[in-house]
Design a protein around this motif. Structure first.
Motif, PDB file in Angstrom:
ATOM      1  N   PRO A 500     -15.989  -2.765  60.913  1.00 40.08           N
ATOM      2  CA  PRO A 500     -16.555  -2.530  59.580  1.00 40.08           C
ATOM      3  C   PRO A 500     -16.027  -3.548  58.580  1.00 40.08           C
ATOM      4  O   PRO A 500     -14.899  -4.041  58.709  1.00 40.08           O
ATOM      5  CB  PRO A 500     -16.066  -1.114  59.238  1.00 40.08           C
ATOM      6  CG  PRO A 500     -15.727  -0.497  60.553  1.00 40.08           C
ATOM      7  CD  PRO A 500     -15.230  -1.621  61.403  1.00 40.08           C
ATOM      8  N   PRO A 501     -16.818  -3.912  57.574  1.00 40.22           N
ATOM      9  CA  PRO A 501     -16.367  -4.902  56.583  1.00 40.22           C
ATOM     10  C   PRO A 501     -15.179  -4.388  55.785  1.00 40.22           C
ATOM     11  O   PRO A 501     -15.129  -3.219  55.413  1.00 40.22           O
ATOM     12  CB  PRO A 501     -17.607  -5.091  55.703  1.00 40.22           C
ATOM     13  CG  PRO A 501     -18.421  -3.845  55.887  1.00 40.22           C
ATOM     14  CD  PRO A 501     -18.172  -3.412  57.290  1.00 40.22           C
ATOM     15  N   MET A 502     -14.224  -5.291  55.533  1.00 39.16           N
ATOM     16  CA  MET A 502     -12.988  -4.898  54.854  1.00 39.16           C
ATOM     17  C   MET A 502     -12.822  -5.558  53.488  1.00 39.16           C
ATOM     18  O   MET A 502     -11.783  -5.431  52.858  1.00 39.16           O
ATOM     19  CB  MET A 502     -11.785  -5.260  55.734  1.00 39.16           C
ATOM     20  CG  MET A 502     -11.822  -4.627  57.116  1.00 39.16           C
ATOM     21  SD  MET A 502     -11.903  -2.827  57.078  1.00 39.16           S
ATOM     22  CE  MET A 502     -10.279  -2.457  56.428  1.00 39.16           C
ATOM     23  N   GLY A 503     -13.796  -6.285  53.018  1.00 37.54           N
ATOM     24  CA  GLY A 503     -13.704  -6.963  51.725  1.00 37.54           C
ATOM     25  C   GLY A 503     -14.786  -8.015  51.624  1.00 37.54           C
ATOM     26  O   GLY A 503     -15.586  -8.203  52.547  1.00 37.54           O
ATOM     27  N   THR A 504     -14.818  -8.735  50.503  1.00 37.82           N
ATOM     28  CA  THR A 504     -15.809  -9.797  50.340  1.00 37.82           C
ATOM     29  C   THR A 504     -15.435 -11.001  51.200  1.00 37.82           C
ATOM     30  O   THR A 504     -14.347 -11.063  51.790  1.00 37.82           O
ATOM     31  CB  THR A 504     -15.892 -10.242  48.875  1.00 37.82           C
ATOM     32  OG1 THR A 504     -14.653 -10.869  48.523  1.00 37.82           O
ATOM     33  CG2 THR A 504     -16.167  -9.071  47.942  1.00 37.82           C
ATOM     34  N   VAL A 505     -16.338 -11.962  51.256  1.00 38.53           N
ATOM     35  CA  VAL A 505     -16.052 -13.198  51.987  1.00 38.53           C
ATOM     36  C   VAL A 505     -14.776 -13.845  51.451  1.00 38.53           C
ATOM     37  O   VAL A 505     -13.911 -14.286  52.221  1.00 38.53           O
ATOM     38  CB  VAL A 505     -17.245 -14.171  51.890  1.00 38.53           C
ATOM     39  CG1 VAL A 505     -16.849 -15.559  52.392  1.00 38.53           C
ATOM     40  CG2 VAL A 505     -18.440 -13.645  52.678  1.00 38.53           C
ATOM     41  N   MET A 506     -14.637 -13.888  50.120  1.00 38.69           N
ATOM     42  CA  MET A 506     -13.434 -14.504  49.536  1.00 38.69           C
ATOM     43  C   MET A 506     -12.185 -13.725  49.899  1.00 38.69           C
ATOM     44  O   MET A 506     -11.121 -14.314  50.158  1.00 38.69           O
ATOM     45  CB  MET A 506     -13.553 -14.604  48.019  1.00 38.69           C
ATOM     46  CG  MET A 506     -14.178 -15.865  47.464  1.00 38.69           C
ATOM     47  SD  MET A 506     -13.728 -17.424  48.229  1.00 38.69           S
ATOM     48  CE  MET A 506     -12.078 -17.721  47.631  1.00 38.69           C
ATOM     49  N   ASP A 507     -12.302 -12.390  49.926  1.00 37.58           N
ATOM     50  CA  ASP A 507     -11.147 -11.571  50.310  1.00 37.58           C
ATOM     51  C   ASP A 507     -10.696 -11.918  51.726  1.00 37.58           C
ATOM     52  O   ASP A 507      -9.490 -12.028  51.999  1.00 37.58           O
ATOM     53  CB  ASP A 507     -11.508 -10.086  50.247  1.00 37.58           C
ATOM     54  CG  ASP A 507     -11.731  -9.599  48.820  1.00 37.58           C
ATOM     55  OD1 ASP A 507     -11.171 -10.202  47.893  1.00 37.58           O
ATOM     56  OD2 ASP A 507     -12.488  -8.618  48.650  1.00 37.58           O
ATOM     57  N   ILE A 508     -11.657 -12.079  52.627  1.00 37.37           N
ATOM     58  CA  ILE A 508     -11.325 -12.393  54.022  1.00 37.37           C
ATOM     59  C   ILE A 508     -10.674 -13.765  54.119  1.00 37.37           C
ATOM     60  O   ILE A 508      -9.658 -13.951  54.804  1.00 37.37           O
ATOM     61  CB  ILE A 508     -12.592 -12.321  54.895  1.00 37.37           C
ATOM     62  CG1 ILE A 508     -13.011 -10.854  55.073  1.00 37.37           C
ATOM     63  CG2 ILE A 508     -12.370 -12.980  56.258  1.00 37.37           C
ATOM     64  CD1 ILE A 508     -14.336 -10.663  55.752  1.00 37.37           C
ATOM     65  N   LEU A 509     -11.244 -14.758  53.437  1.00 38.42           N
ATOM     66  CA  LEU A 509     -10.701 -16.113  53.505  1.00 38.42           C
ATOM     67  C   LEU A 509      -9.303 -16.181  52.896  1.00 38.42           C
ATOM     68  O   LEU A 509      -8.401 -16.840  53.439  1.00 38.42           O
ATOM     69  CB  LEU A 509     -11.642 -17.086  52.799  1.00 38.42           C
ATOM     70  CG  LEU A 509     -13.046 -17.229  53.413  1.00 38.42           C
ATOM     71  CD1 LEU A 509     -13.895 -18.182  52.577  1.00 38.42           C
ATOM     72  CD2 LEU A 509     -12.970 -17.710  54.853  1.00 38.42           C
ATOM     73  N   LYS A 510      -9.103 -15.477  51.779  1.00 36.98           N
ATOM     74  CA  LYS A 510      -7.783 -15.487  51.137  1.00 36.98           C
ATOM     75  C   LYS A 510      -6.739 -14.772  51.988  1.00 36.98           C
ATOM     76  O   LYS A 510      -5.552 -15.127  51.968  1.00 36.98           O
ATOM     77  CB  LYS A 510      -7.863 -14.822  49.768  1.00 36.98           C
ATOM     78  CG  LYS A 510      -8.545 -15.668  48.701  1.00 36.98           C
ATOM     79  CD  LYS A 510      -8.562 -14.922  47.365  1.00 36.98           C
ATOM     80  CE  LYS A 510      -9.200 -15.759  46.275  1.00 36.98           C
ATOM     81  NZ  LYS A 510      -9.255 -15.030  44.985  1.00 36.98           N
ATOM     82  N   GLY A 511      -7.173 -13.773  52.731  1.00 38.03           N
ATOM     83  CA  GLY A 511      -6.236 -12.984  53.518  1.00 38.03           C
ATOM     84  C   GLY A 511      -5.890 -13.601  54.860  1.00 38.03           C
ATOM     85  O   GLY A 511      -5.126 -13.014  55.626  1.00 38.03           O
ATOM     86  N   ASP A 512      -6.449 -14.759  55.185  1.00 42.49           N
ATOM     87  CA  ASP A 512      -6.211 -15.401  56.475  1.00 42.49           C
ATOM     88  C   ASP A 512      -5.637 -16.787  56.230  1.00 42.49           C
ATOM     89  O   ASP A 512      -6.284 -17.664  55.634  1.00 42.49           O
ATOM     90  CB  ASP A 512      -7.534 -15.495  57.253  1.00 42.49           C
ATOM     91  CG  ASP A 512      -7.331 -15.855  58.719  1.00 42.49           C
ATOM     92  OD1 ASP A 512      -6.396 -16.615  59.015  1.00 42.49           O
ATOM     93  OD2 ASP A 512      -8.135 -15.394  59.559  1.00 42.49           O
ATOM     94  N   SER A 513      -4.421 -16.997  56.693  1.00 39.95           N
ATOM     95  CA  SER A 513      -3.726 -18.262  56.416  1.00 39.95           C
ATOM     96  C   SER A 513      -4.445 -19.463  57.024  1.00 39.95           C
ATOM     97  O   SER A 513      -4.201 -20.606  56.623  1.00 39.95           O
ATOM     98  CB  SER A 513      -2.287 -18.197  56.950  1.00 39.95           C
ATOM     99  OG  SER A 513      -2.292 -17.963  58.356  1.00 39.95           O
TER     100      SER A 513
END
Length: 683
Positions: A500-513
């Motif tokens: 299931p989606p856990m946030g916006t695209v930006m949230d995902i990119l920011k949360g992944d180093s």
């Protein structure tokens, strides 16, 4: 004038085609297989029919096209033999069967068709032979010699010991007091016999087989001066009880009898119609786990669905089944009815223990296993028959089994067992939450799902539905098999675990180093707000390694030019959500930059512009992220392309000048100038 009219009539007939030139009613299924048999036998001479004979038996069948090529009846091999078609005979020294059989009375015709035992018994009665030799018009369904020989000894003794009552009545039951040919024998009709006006049940099947009280016609339409003879493979007897009455008097149907009474279907089984009851014996009910049986017997709707799944909408005699066929039940489901040698099969299983028990409204076959339809099953029971047992075990171990066995209206999104080939996730709170998000709150059917629809889960998430040309997906997981609808729950077999989606695209990119450099580039290009807001995006996200692979001078130049950077980054963002399961061979996905991305999938590897995707389907609330290890470059603006654009512009100017020239002589003089400009731009 008359000649002209005939020519016009011929022309009209040719224009209308064969249907107009071949007047007359459509051929019956029996006539069609007879015609096919004649077609296959014509090389052996006129009126020769090809018949298929079961190896090791005397059983023969006129052949249809499918059987001709398969050369099998009920899975057993056949050999082709050639013999005279009905109504014809050989002539010494001539090819084929050129002569029509001479017409004689019914009594003599019995001998001609090979029913000499019937002829003998007819002679033993005092009244019947004179009737068969005298004036009138009759039809006799004459048992073959083998049919009489196969009767139980006690039955045959009772007939021949009282020839003027028992034997006479039995023979009269095989007779109708008018001429009835096969084209009149319709499926489900009843003929009035000459014994106490008792009915004879006729069934004429699509495969060309005709049965009379479930006895198969072997040789049909043998004309006599006073009627017609049809040779059949059994001695038939009168039918007195309907299906319900047979259930009530047979001890082996005690449980079935109680179930039918509780369901209210007794009115159907004693009413008019022609049904096939696949009647489960007491032993069949005993094979079912007590918990399952008690649940179904205590649930009126499930019980009705169970029993309707045992009632076929039309009567089906065993002799008519020579290959597999789908038949519809009273409940709307289909069963595969077939045969294997002498045994009938249901859904490929030889579970019929007694066949062809005739009733006034159909036929009964005893079965020794229950046919439980999906609509009477729990989700646990549905899953037990599907390739999803691993995830169901996870639900049990996580203490969530009540959702799959109770009366809660839900839909289970169950990943295939192959998804867990590398092991199952640990049973922690996160896994339990994930499992709850595989249960949709309502009982849904895939045929009603639509693109953009959202489904609420027991875990509190909203799942999106994506409809593609060849796939139907829920978030990153696509449906891998037809869904099954149970009593309260539906089962969707899925090709992977849902995320299931856990946030916006930006949230995902920011949360992944892995994407720190991409995040910085997005911020520099002013695209942060775009990828944070609601939308439907497919982002091909270059990792830090992708940026580091670019020569430092080029990278610095790119990062220092916000407009060019934005152009490059927009080329990495598609304007719709495309998950890996919806790609197929090739999809051209329009980017926010304007050019199209070529996305393909082969051997479970996704490629974009022929570059492999390192990780697919990271779901976001406003899109999906696919990880790539290269930076994609938009197509270059080639000079030829710019020239084409200029040429197109010049052509438009020329068109406008031409239109203006109709109103101005001066514009006419300018037109050649525009024409030369156009030619120059084209070259």
């Amino acid at each position: 004038m008359a000649l002209l009219m005939r020519l016009l009539a011929l022309a009209l007939a040719l224009a209308l085609g064969p249907a107009a030139t071949l007047a007359g009613p459509a051929k019956s299924p029996y006539q069609l297989v007879l015609q096919h048999s004649q077609l296959r036998g014509r090389q052996h001479g006129p009126n020769v029919c090809a018949v298929q004979k079961l190896i090791g038996t005397n059983k023969k069948y006129f052949t249809n096209c499918k059987q001709w090529y398969q050369r099998k009846i009920c899975g057993k091999s056949t050999v082709i033999s050639y013999e005279c078609c009905p109504g014809y005979e050989k002539v010494p020294g001539e090819k084929g069967c050129p002569a029509a059989l001479p017409l004689s009375n019914l009594y003599e015709t019995l001998g001609v068709v090979g029913s000499t035992t019937t002829q003998l018994y007819t002679e033993r009665t005092e009244k019947l032979r004179p009737e068969m030799e005298g004036p009138g018009s009759f039809t006799i369904f004459a048992p073959s010699n083998e049919a009489w020989a196969s009767l139980p000894a006690e039955v045959l003794d009772s007939l021949v010991s009282n020839v003027n009552i028992e034997l006479l009545n039995a023979l009269r039951y095989h007779m109708v007091d008018r001429r009835v040919l096969t084209d009149e024998l319709k499926h489900g009709m009843a003929l009035t016999s000459m014994y106490q006006n008792s009915n004879i049940q006729i069934h004429h099947y699509p495969n060309g087989i005709i049965t009379v009280n479930c006895a198969r016609l072997l040789k049909a339409d043998h004309h006599a001066t006073n009627g017609v003879v049809h040779l059949i493979d059994k001695v038939i007897s009168t039918i007195t009880n309907n299906i319900q009455q047979i259930i009530e008097i047979e001890d082996t149907f005690e449980t079935l009898r109680a179930a039918v009474a509780a369901s209210g279907l007794n009115t159907v089984l004693e009413g008019d119609g022609q049904f096939t009851l696949l009647a489960p014996t007491n032993e069949a009910f005993e094979k079912i786990p007590a918990e399952t049986l008690n649940r179904i017997l205590g649930d009126p709707e499930a019980l009705r669905d169970l029993l309707k799944n045992h009632i076929l909408k039309s009567a089906m005699c065993a002799e008519a089944i020579i290959a597999g066929m789908s038949m519809e039940t009273l409940g709307g489901t289909t069963l595969e009815v077939g045969c294997s040698g002498d045994m009938l099969t249901i859904n490929g299983k030889a579970i019929i223990s007694n066949k062809d028990i005739l009733a006034t409204n159909g036929v009964i076959h005893y079965i020794d296993e229950l046919l439980i339809p999906d609509s009477a099953k729990t989700l646990f029971e549905l899953a037990a028959e599907s390739d999803v047992s691993t995830v169901v075990d996870l639900f049990r171990q996580a203490g969530l089994g009540t959702h799959l066995s109770g009366s809660e209206r839900v839909t289970l999104l169950a990943p295939l067992n192959s998804v867990f080939k590398d092991g199952t996730p640990p049973l922690d709170a996160q896994t339990r939450s994930l499992l709850l998000n595989h249960i949709v709150k309502d009982q849904v059917a895939s045929k009603y799902l639509y693109h953009g629809q959202t489904l609420d889960t027991l875990g509190g998430k909203k799942l999106r539905v994506f409809v593609y040309r060849n796939s139907l997906c829920i978030e990153n997981s696509c449906i891998a098999a037809h869904d099954k609808r149970g009593r309260y729950g539906s089962l969707f077999t899925m090709d992977r675990m849902l995320t299931p989606p856990m946030g916006t695209v930006m949230d995902i990119l920011k949360g992944d180093s892995r994407f720190s450099m991409l995040v910085a580039a997005i911020q520099s290009a002013g695209l942060t707000e775009t990828l944070n807001r609601e939308g439907v995006y497919t982002v091909f996200a270059p990792t830090n390694e992708a940026f580091q692979a670019v020569p430092p001078e080029e990278l610095n130049k790119l990062l220092g030019n916000a407009k060019e950077l934005a152009n490059i980054l927009k080329y990495h963002v598609g304007d719709e959500i495309l998950v890996s399961g919806g790609i197929g061979a090739l999809v051209r996905l329009k980017s926010l930059q304007g050019d199209k991305l070529e996305v393909s999938s082969k051997n479970n590897v996704v490629n974009v512009n022929k570059e492999p995707v390192a990780e697919a389907d990271i779901m976001a609330t406003n899109g999906v992220v696919h990880v790539i290890t290269t930076i994609l470059q938009p197509p270059a603006n080639r000079p030829q392309e710019r020239g084409d654009e200029l040429a197109d512009s010049a052509l438009e100017i020329f068109k406008q000048a031409s239109a203006f020239s109709r109103a101005s002589q001066r514009s006419v003089r300018l037109a050649p100038v525009y024409q030369r400009l156009l030619e120059r731009m084209k070259h």
